[in-house]
Design an enzyme around this catalytic site. Sequence first.
Site, short mmCIF file in Angstrom:
data_model
loop_
_atom_site.label_atom_id
_atom_site.label_comp_id
_atom_site.label_asym_id
_atom_site.label_seq_id
_atom_site.Cartn_x
_atom_site.Cartn_y
_atom_site.Cartn_z
N GLU A 167 0.88 -1.15 0.08
CA GLU A 167 0.18 -0.18 0.01
C GLU A 167 0.94 1.30 -0.03
O GLU A 167 0.66 2.05 0.89
CB GLU A 167 -0.91 -0.01 1.04
CG GLU A 167 -2.09 -1.29 1.10
CD GLU A 167 -3.31 -0.97 1.90
OE1 GLU A 167 -3.26 -0.02 2.47
OE2 GLU A 167 -4.20 -1.89 1.89
N GLU A 376 -5.52 -8.76 0.75
CA GLU A 376 -5.98 -8.20 1.98
C GLU A 376 -7.68 -8.10 1.65
O GLU A 376 -7.91 -7.56 0.70
CB GLU A 376 -5.57 -7.29 2.71
CG GLU A 376 -4.17 -7.32 3.24
CD GLU A 376 -3.68 -5.96 3.90
OE1 GLU A 376 -4.48 -5.29 4.55
OE2 GLU A 376 -2.51 -5.85 3.73
C1 BGP Z 1 -4.39 -2.33 5.32
C2 BGP Z 1 -2.97 -2.50 5.73
C3 BGP Z 1 -2.95 -3.55 6.90
C4 BGP Z 1 -3.95 -3.63 7.91
C5 BGP Z 1 -5.37 -3.43 7.09
C6 BGP Z 1 -6.59 -3.15 8.29
O1 BGP Z 1 -4.33 -1.04 4.88
O2 BGP Z 1 -2.06 -3.15 4.71
O3 BGP Z 1 -1.68 -3.40 7.65
O4 BGP Z 1 -3.94 -3.11 9.28
O5 BGP Z 1 -5.15 -2.39 6.31
O6 BGP Z 1 -6.50 -1.50 8.78
P1 BGP Z 1 -6.52 -1.20 10.16
O7 BGP Z 1 -5.61 -2.11 10.92
O8 BGP Z 1 -6.26 0.12 10.44
O9 BGP Z 1 -7.90 -1.69 10.60
#
Ligand code: BGP
Length: 491
Positions: A167, A376
């Site tokens: 990202e 993800e």
């Molecule tokens: C994505 C990232 C992750 C993860 C996920 C969930 O953008 O790559 O590292 O954390 O989001 O986000 P959050 O943890 O803020 O809910």
Amino acid sequence: MYYKENPKFPKNFMWGASSAAWQVEGGVAEGGRTPAMIDLNSKKKAPYADDSICADHYHRYKEDVALMAECGFGSYRFSIAWSRIIPCSDGKVNPEGVAFYNDLINELLKNNITPIVTLYHYDLPVWVYEELGGWKSRKTVDAFEHYARTCFENFGDRVKYWLSINEQNMQIVYGHWLGTSAGCTDWEREQWDINHIMNLCHAKAVVACHEMVEGGKIGPVPGYVPIYPKTCNPLDQIAAMNAEELTEKIWNDTYVYGEYNGFIKKYWEIHDIHPDIRPEDVVLMKSAKIDFIAVNCYRSNVGCDAKPGTERKEYELNKFGIKGQLQFPNYPGEFAMDYNPYVEYTDWDWEIDPVAIRYALRYLWDHYRLPMMITENGYGANEEKDADGNVHDQARVDFLRDQIYQVGLAIEDGCDVISYNPWSFTDILSTGNGIKKRYGLVYIDTTDEELVNCTDVSKLSMKRIKKDSFEWYSKLIKSNGNDWGKDMGVN
Ligand code: BGP
């Protein structure tokens, strides 16, 4: 195709889950690892826990891999911590760090789980920041190349799927939240220098992977949030396109075509921004041909017209998991965003929109014609054990079922998708809400309070409890996407 009862997933489709070193491992001061900037950033998120312990995967990875195997995994997407492999500016390789990832990779392979490995997931070593100048310095490109080559040399005989940078777009768009802006005094300008350095790091890794890893494939990991126009007002459509460019498209175009697109060049010209782009950079970027696109997709957004002269408002994420605390941006003359009346929202005001993932796959396939893997996708929620000691996360089952169904439809639409890895296998640290914002198929029996007060991790239970979503996902993936469970109800 609008609807199909039971979309078919390809043979050999890889089903798994996803994590990142700094959010799952813990053991931050063990095995020769030195601090990363994200450790410091995670300490700013009090009252939530920092990344010192997370899910304690560093000590319990064997137990975790055994559970993955029980669930029926064919893949596991995780990241390597740069400062475990190269702890200091002398560039020396840390044998203990290499041994940890060798053990993890071997354990996965023993269980027929294909490793999908991210080189960089937000954890810039402090030494790179302090001694080289961090993301603003060209010295970081050389250091990153050395790190990437070290990974390919040590793990490339067994790891064939590599991901460059997680990202990058979000690291620029949410630079303050993720800590990318550390040390910057003029973020509006400096973000583009940092972005360029990241592009060079990505390109170096792509070239080195192809040179060093036999049969190796590598791709970037954009965070993809489809942006729908709020209405059929043509100005809302253009605003949605502007938002699309400035939050994701300019990154994806650069990865695929190896050059900056016209939109961003014009944007820089209008705003008097001049990133240091040298002729040799252009050659390097062009030579870095990616093999696939890894897609992180959780939600969608709505874009709408933002009249010049209106008040500028920044995007403020919902930081505490209480609905209604998110502030959408208004960038006069570019775009604004708004709530979507057609979807539900999580406690963190993230759109629950299964169609978004089908849209993302369709969009990326139509534009770039490259294979894709989902790295993800997932449902972050406030969760606790029920009276029976188990976690009945029907909301996550519903979320995953609806999302995976849409992935299936995208495949039926003709998209080339090779793998699905939701975030996350166990509960792990969120980017800003400790372990309170839970994403796992497996519950970790701890709380932020316990993690914050812990002085000896070996004394914590950290028990792994399979949630209902674990059982549901296991059945689905063991049937290669056929057994949706009795409550299959599609949107
Ligand atoms: C994505 C990232 C992750 C993860 C996920 C969930 O953008 O790559 O590292 O954390 O989001 O986000 P959050 O943890 O803020 O809910």
